[in-house]
Design a protein around this motif. Structure first.
Motif, mmCIF file in Angstrom:
data_model
loop_
_atom_site.group_PDB
_atom_site.id
_atom_site.type_symbol
_atom_site.label_atom_id
_atom_site.label_comp_id
_atom_site.label_asym_id
_atom_site.label_seq_id
_atom_site.Cartn_x
_atom_site.Cartn_y
_atom_site.Cartn_z
ATOM 1 N N ALA A 128 34.991 41.291 49.640
ATOM 2 C CA ALA A 128 33.906 41.947 48.904
ATOM 3 C C ALA A 128 34.411 43.295 48.408
ATOM 4 O O ALA A 128 34.993 44.076 49.175
ATOM 5 N N ARG A 166 27.378 47.279 41.926
ATOM 6 C CA ARG A 166 27.306 45.882 42.360
ATOM 7 C C ARG A 166 28.467 45.554 43.291
ATOM 8 O O ARG A 166 29.474 46.245 43.315
ATOM 9 N N THR A 167 28.295 44.471 44.048
ATOM 10 C CA THR A 167 29.384 43.936 44.859
ATOM 11 C C THR A 167 29.940 42.699 44.182
ATOM 12 O O THR A 167 29.189 41.797 43.806
ATOM 13 N N ARG A 188 28.464 31.410 47.443
ATOM 14 C CA ARG A 188 27.734 32.647 47.210
ATOM 15 C C ARG A 188 26.281 32.303 46.926
ATOM 16 O O ARG A 188 25.969 31.543 46.013
ATOM 17 N N THR A 212 24.816 39.813 47.440
ATOM 18 C CA THR A 212 25.772 40.262 48.453
ATOM 19 C C THR A 212 25.882 39.277 49.610
ATOM 20 O O THR A 212 26.347 39.638 50.686
ATOM 21 N N THR A 213 25.473 38.033 49.398
ATOM 22 C CA THR A 213 25.377 37.069 50.499
ATOM 23 C C THR A 213 26.213 35.831 50.230
ATOM 24 O O THR A 213 26.211 35.296 49.117
ATOM 25 N N VAL A 242 35.653 43.776 53.609
ATOM 26 C CA VAL A 242 34.594 44.469 52.871
ATOM 27 C C VAL A 242 35.125 45.849 52.524
ATOM 28 O O VAL A 242 35.258 46.722 53.399
ATOM 29 N N ALA A 254 31.276 48.389 49.099
ATOM 30 C CA ALA A 254 30.802 47.005 48.966
ATOM 31 C C ALA A 254 29.941 46.624 50.159
ATOM 32 O O ALA A 254 30.028 47.225 51.236
ATOM 33 N N ARG A 255 29.108 45.579 49.951
ATOM 34 C CA ARG A 255 28.245 45.054 51.001
ATOM 35 C C ARG A 255 28.400 43.542 51.046
ATOM 36 O O ARG A 255 28.528 42.899 50.008
ATOM 37 N N LEU A 256 28.375 43.006 52.248
ATOM 38 C CA LEU A 256 28.514 41.560 52.408
ATOM 39 C C LEU A 256 27.650 41.091 53.566
ATOM 40 O O LEU A 256 27.722 41.649 54.669
ATOM 41 N N LEU A 280 20.091 44.518 51.901
ATOM 42 C CA LEU A 280 21.366 44.455 51.201
ATOM 43 C C LEU A 280 21.113 44.007 49.755
ATOM 44 O O LEU A 280 21.133 42.830 49.449
#
Length: 237
Positions: A9, A16-17, A32, A36-37, A59, A63-65, A236
Motif C-alpha cells: 500500500a 488516496r491509497t 481489493r 483501502t481494503t 504499508v 498509506a492505509r490498509l 479508513l
C-alpha cells in the motif's frame, strides 16, 4: 501446499491509497474490496496439516490498509501422522494497518501455528486481531500455537506466544479454554482494564487485550468493551 500473498500500500495523489502490488498464489487469492481494503479469499479447502502460508504486507508512509478474510479458516489434519500447518504474517508498516481476519477453527487432530511479525516505523499505527476456536461442535479440540512480535523502530514492544489445545504446556484441564481472542493496538495508549476472563494491558503507545472461554461468540463479547481504542474499518476512508 505453499501459499504466498503480497500486498503493498502506497500513498497516492490527493491522499488516496494505491496498491502497486497485489498478488497471491496457492490456497489464497487477494481482492481489493474498498478504497483501502483487501480481502483474502480461499481457493482451496484447508489449511491441511503440512500446508505453509506466508503473507507479506507493506504499508508505506501516508498509506492505509485494511486486511480481511471472507470466511473462517477451518484447519484439518492430514492423513496419517499430521504435521502442523503454519501461517506467517510479516508486516512492514510506516502508515496504518488494520488486520482483522475471520476466526480460525482448529479441528480434532490438527495443529496450526500462526505467527505475526510486525515492524513499525516511529509514526506507524497497527491494529491486529486473532480469533481461535478449538474444535467444532461435538468435536475434540485441535491444537493452536500463536506468536506475536511487534517492533517499533527496531525496539521490541511485544513478544508473546500462546499455546492452546492437547499437548500445549499451559493447557491443563480444568484450565483449558477452547476459545481465544486477542487484539493488539499500537497508536493510542490505554490503561489497564479487566473483565470476566478478559484483560487489557498497556504497551508503549498502545495496548493488548485478550479474552478466553469455551465458545468464541461470548468470548468476543467479553473482549469488545476492552477494545474501545481500536480503529474500525469505517475509519479508513
Amino acid at each position: 501446499m505453499r501459499t504466498l500473498v503480497e500486498v503493498v500500500a502506497r500513498a497516492g495523489p490527493g491522499g488516496r491509497t494505491v496498491l502497486p502490488v497485489v498478488r497471491a498464489s496457492g490456497q489464497l487469492a487477494v481482492r481489493r474490496t474498498g478504497p483501502t481494503t483487501v480481502h483474502l479469499v480461499a481457493t482451496a479447502f484447508g489449511p491441511l496439516g503440512g500446508d505453509d502460508a506466508e503473507i507479506r504486507l507493506v504499508v508505506e508512509a501516508g498509506a492505509r490498509l485494511a486486511v480481511r478474510t471472507v470466511a473462517a479458516a477451518v484447519v484439518l489434519p492430514a492423513r496419517g501422522e499430521s504435521p502442523p500447518s503454519e501461517q506467517r504474517v510479516r508486516a512492514e508498516v510506516a502508515g496504518r494497518l488494520d488486520l482483522r481476519p475471520e476466526p480460525t477453527v482448529v479441528t480434532a487432530g490438527a495443529h496450526h501455528r500462526a505467527l505475526l511479525h510486525a515492524l513499525l516505523d516511529e509514526d506507524a499505527e497497527l491494529t491486529a486481531t486473532e480469533q481461535v476456536q478449538l474444535g467444532r461442535t461435538g468435536e475434540q479440540p485441535g491444537r493452536w500455537t500463536g506468536t506475536t512480535r511487534v517492533e517499533r523502530s527496531g525496539v521490541p514492544v511485544l513478544h508473546t506466544t500462546v499455546g492452546l489445545g492437547p499437548g500445549a504446556a499451559a493447557w491443563l484441564p480444568p484450565v483449558a479454554p477452547r476459545a481465544y481472542a486477542s487484539t493488539v493496538h499500537l497508536g493510542a495508549a490505554a490503561d489497564r482494564a479487566t473483565a470476566e476472563d478478559a484483560v487489557r494491558l498497556p504497551l508503549e503507545r498502545g495496548w493488548v487485550a485478550t479474552a478466553w472461554g469455551d465458545r468464541l461468540t461470548p468470548t468476543l463479547a467479553r473482549l469488545a468493551p476492552l477494545e474501545g481504542g481500536a480503529p474500525l474499518e469505517e475509519a479508513l476512508p
